[in-house]
Design an enzyme around this catalytic site. Sequence first.
Site, PDB file in Angstrom:
ATOM      1  N   GLY A   9       0.782  -1.217   0.016  1.00  0.00           N
ATOM      2  CA  GLY A   9      -0.183  -0.022  -0.058  1.00  0.00           C
ATOM      3  C   GLY A   9       0.916   1.188   0.130  1.00  0.00           C
ATOM      4  CG  HIS A 134     -11.409   9.725  10.334  1.00  0.00           C
ATOM      5  ND1 HIS A 134     -11.934   9.056  11.708  1.00  0.00           N
ATOM      6  CD2 HIS A 134     -10.068   9.018  10.391  1.00  0.00           C
ATOM      7  CE1 HIS A 134     -11.140   8.643  12.363  1.00  0.00           C
ATOM      8  NE2 HIS A 134      -9.991   8.406  11.722  1.00  0.00           N
ATOM      9  CE  LYS A 138     -11.609   5.820   9.345  1.00  0.00           C
ATOM     10  NZ  LYS A 138     -10.557   4.689   8.988  1.00  0.00           N
ATOM     11  N   GLY A 144     -11.657   2.430  12.901  1.00  0.00           N
ATOM     12  CA  GLY A 144     -10.982   1.272  13.728  1.00  0.00           C
ATOM     13  C   GLY A 144     -10.935   1.585  14.985  1.00  0.00           C
TER      14      GLY A 144
HETATM   15  N1  LIG Z   1      -3.599   2.209  12.224  1.00  0.00           N
HETATM   16  C1  LIG Z   1      -3.374   3.626  11.820  1.00  0.00           C
HETATM   17  O1  LIG Z   1      -2.772   4.047  12.768  1.00  0.00           O
HETATM   18  C2  LIG Z   1      -3.954   4.137  10.622  1.00  0.00           C
HETATM   19  C3  LIG Z   1      -4.717   3.141   9.961  1.00  0.00           C
HETATM   20  N2  LIG Z   1      -5.004   3.754   8.785  1.00  0.00           N
HETATM   21  C4  LIG Z   1      -5.871   2.672   7.827  1.00  0.00           C
HETATM   22  O2  LIG Z   1      -4.924   2.313   6.741  1.00  0.00           O
HETATM   23  C5  LIG Z   1      -5.465   1.935   5.618  1.00  0.00           C
HETATM   24  C6  LIG Z   1      -5.068   2.850   4.560  1.00  0.00           C
HETATM   25  O3  LIG Z   1      -5.448   4.189   4.627  1.00  0.00           O
HETATM   26  P1  LIG Z   1      -5.070   5.204   3.607  1.00  0.00           P
HETATM   27  O4  LIG Z   1      -3.640   5.386   3.424  1.00  0.00           O
HETATM   28  O5  LIG Z   1      -5.716   6.653   4.179  1.00  0.00           O
HETATM   29  O6  LIG Z   1      -5.704   4.905   2.176  1.00  0.00           O
HETATM   30  P2  LIG Z   1      -5.410   4.954   0.656  1.00  0.00           P
HETATM   31  O7  LIG Z   1      -6.379   4.652  -0.108  1.00  0.00           O
HETATM   32  O8  LIG Z   1      -5.026   6.436   0.317  1.00  0.00           O
HETATM   33  O9  LIG Z   1      -4.074   3.959   0.470  1.00  0.00           O
HETATM   34  C7  LIG Z   1      -4.273   2.661   0.215  1.00  0.00           C
HETATM   35  C8  LIG Z   1      -3.406   2.057  -0.798  1.00  0.00           C
HETATM   36  O10 LIG Z   1      -3.467   0.761  -0.751  1.00  0.00           O
HETATM   37  C9  LIG Z   1      -3.573   0.483  -2.085  1.00  0.00           C
HETATM   38  N3  LIG Z   1      -4.053  -0.721  -2.138  1.00  0.00           N
HETATM   39  C10 LIG Z   1      -5.224  -1.231  -2.329  1.00  0.00           C
HETATM   40  N4  LIG Z   1      -5.414  -2.568  -2.302  1.00  0.00           N
HETATM   41  C11 LIG Z   1      -4.342  -3.041  -2.592  1.00  0.00           C
HETATM   42  C12 LIG Z   1      -3.715  -4.474  -2.540  1.00  0.00           C
HETATM   43  N5  LIG Z   1      -4.286  -5.388  -2.743  1.00  0.00           N
HETATM   44  N6  LIG Z   1      -2.271  -4.522  -2.357  1.00  0.00           N
HETATM   45  C13 LIG Z   1      -1.504  -3.316  -2.289  1.00  0.00           C
HETATM   46  N7  LIG Z   1      -1.838  -2.135  -2.494  1.00  0.00           N
HETATM   47  C14 LIG Z   1      -3.438  -2.019  -2.350  1.00  0.00           C
HETATM   48  C15 LIG Z   1      -4.526   1.644  -2.776  1.00  0.00           C
HETATM   49  O11 LIG Z   1      -3.861   1.669  -4.077  1.00  0.00           O
HETATM   50  P3  LIG Z   1      -5.029   2.483  -5.054  1.00  0.00           P
HETATM   51  O12 LIG Z   1      -4.392   3.802  -4.833  1.00  0.00           O
HETATM   52  O13 LIG Z   1      -4.472   2.037  -6.547  1.00  0.00           O
HETATM   53  O14 LIG Z   1      -6.365   2.091  -4.755  1.00  0.00           O
HETATM   54  C16 LIG Z   1      -3.714   2.628  -1.914  1.00  0.00           C
HETATM   55  O15 LIG Z   1      -2.427   3.053  -2.712  1.00  0.00           O
HETATM   56  C17 LIG Z   1      -7.180   2.195   6.088  1.00  0.00           C
HETATM   57  O16 LIG Z   1      -7.578   0.997   6.177  1.00  0.00           O
HETATM   58  C18 LIG Z   1      -7.059   3.317   7.285  1.00  0.00           C
HETATM   59  O17 LIG Z   1      -8.171   3.091   7.750  1.00  0.00           O
HETATM   60  C19 LIG Z   1      -4.786   4.833   8.308  1.00  0.00           C
HETATM   61  C20 LIG Z   1      -3.972   5.874   8.892  1.00  0.00           C
HETATM   62  C21 LIG Z   1      -3.495   5.389  10.193  1.00  0.00           C
HETATM   63  O1  LIG Z   2      -8.374   6.190   7.642  1.00  0.00           O
HETATM   64  C1  LIG Z   2      -7.638   6.791   8.254  1.00  0.00           C
HETATM   65  O2  LIG Z   2      -7.304   7.952   8.063  1.00  0.00           O
HETATM   66  C2  LIG Z   2      -7.336   6.303   9.939  1.00  0.00           C
HETATM   67  N1  LIG Z   2      -7.527   4.992  10.054  1.00  0.00           N
HETATM   68  C3  LIG Z   2      -7.457   4.445  11.231  1.00  0.00           C
HETATM   69  C4  LIG Z   2      -8.764   4.030  11.918  1.00  0.00           C
HETATM   70  O3  LIG Z   2     -10.026   3.878  11.364  1.00  0.00           O
HETATM   71  O4  LIG Z   2      -9.079   4.223  13.146  1.00  0.00           O
HETATM   72  C5  LIG Z   2      -6.753   5.138  12.295  1.00  0.00           C
HETATM   73  C6  LIG Z   2      -6.801   6.804  12.179  1.00  0.00           C
HETATM   74  O5  LIG Z   2      -7.883   6.914  12.723  1.00  0.00           O
HETATM   75  C7  LIG Z   2      -6.859   7.160  10.796  1.00  0.00           C
END
Ligand SMILES: NC(=O)C1=CN([C@@H]2O[C@H](COP(=O)(O)OP(=O)(O)OC[C@H]3O[C@@H](n4cnc5c(N)ncnc54)[C@H](OP(=O)(O)O)[C@@H]3O)[C@@H](O)[C@H]2O)C=CC1
Ligand SMILES: O=C(O)C1=N[C@H](C(=O)O)C[C@H](O)C1
Length: 248
Positions: A9, A134, A138, A144
Site C-alpha cells: 500500500g 475523519h 475514508k 477502527g
Molecule cells: N492504524 C493506523 O494508525 C492507521 C490506519 N489507517 C488505515 O490504513 C488503511 C489505508 O489508509 P489510507 O492510506 O488513508 O488509504 P489510501 O486509499 O490512501 O491508501 C491505500 C493504498 O493501498 C493500495 N491498495 C489497495 N489494495 C491493495 C492491494 N491489494 N495491494 C496493495 N496495495 C493496495 C491503494 O492503491 P490504489 O491507490 O490503487 O487504490 C492505495 O494506494 C485504511 O484502512 C485506514 O483506515 C490509516 C491511517 C492510520
Molecule cells: O483512515 C484513516 O485515516 C485512519 N484510520 C484508522 C482508524 O480507522 O481508526 C486510524 C486513524 O484514525 C486514521
Amino acid sequence: MTLRVAVIGAKGRIGAEAVKAVEAAPDLELVASLGRDSELTELTDARVDVAVELTHPDSVMANLDYCLSNGIHVVTGTTGWTEERLATVRGLLDAAPSLGLLIAPNFSIGAVLGMQFAQKAAKYFESVEVVELHHDRKADAPSGTATRTAQLIAAAREAAGRAPQQDPTTHELPGARGADVDGIPVHAVRLRGLLAHQEVLFGDTGETLTIRHDSLHHSCFMPGILLGVRKIVDQPGLTFGLEHFLDL
Ligand SMILES: NC(=O)C1=CN([C@@H]2O[C@H](COP(=O)(O)OP(=O)(O)OC[C@H]3O[C@@H](n4cnc5c(N)ncnc54)[C@H](OP(=O)(O)O)[C@@H]3O)[C@@H](O)[C@H]2O)C=CC1
Ligand SMILES: O=C(O)C1=N[C@H](C(=O)O)C[C@H](O)C1
C-alpha cells in the site's frame, strides 16, 4: 541486525509516509514497495522479514494470508476487523508459530493514550458517547480506533458492574443516535480538510469529561509503525493494539 522491510500500500496516504520513515531508519532496509498492481511474490523474492500492511479492508486478508504463509512477520494498521477475521488470522498464526502479527487500530501514541484514558475513566461515568471525525476519503465507518475505544469502554463498564446505558429516545431518524458498538453510541463525521480526530464524551451528575485527540499529519503514525516493526520479530502470535508494545 538490519531488518528487511516491505510496505504494502506504498502509494497510499499512510503507506507513502511509511516508505519515507522506513527509508530514514538506520536499522531498517526498505526492500519492497507494493501497490495494488504488484505481485505478492515480490515479498518472497526480496526476502522480506517484516511487511507493513496499509491498504484496504477488502485486501488486507489476502495480504496477511500470503505473508503468514511465507514466513513474513506483519504489522498492519488496516481497518475492518471483526471476530470472524480475527479467528482467520489466528488460524494462520497457529500454522506459523514463529511469526508475529501486530494489528494496530491506531499507531499514534496520543491516540493510544486517549483510548487508555477512556478505558480508565469508563467506570466512573453513567453516560458515554464516542465521536470520531475523519477526512472525506475514508473507506470505513466507524473508524477502527472508535470501534476499539467503544469496545474497551464497554468492557471496563461491564467489569465494574455498570448497567448498560439507558436511552429514552423513542422518536428518531435512523442513524441519529449513531452506531451501537457494544452498547456505546459511536458517531462518525466525514469532512474534507480533516485527518483523524476523536472525542470521547463522558457525563455524570453535574460534570462532563472530554478526551480529545487530533492527528494533524500522517507523520504522527510513524513512531508507532517503526516500534511495531522492531518489536514484532520477537513477539510471535497475534498482538492487537500498539499499547502492548508501550510502557504504560
Ligand atoms: N492504524 C493506523 O494508525 C492507521 C490506519 N489507517 C488505515 O490504513 C488503511 C489505508 O489508509 P489510507 O492510506 O488513508 O488509504 P489510501 O486509499 O490512501 O491508501 C491505500 C493504498 O493501498 C493500495 N491498495 C489497495 N489494495 C491493495 C492491494 N491489494 N495491494 C496493495 N496495495 C493496495 C491503494 O492503491 P490504489 O491507490 O490503487 O487504490 C492505495 O494506494 C485504511 O484502512 C485506514 O483506515 C490509516 C491511517 C492510520
Ligand atoms: O483512515 C484513516 O485515516 C485512519 N484510520 C484508522 C482508524 O480507522 O481508526 C486510524 C486513524 O484514525 C486514521
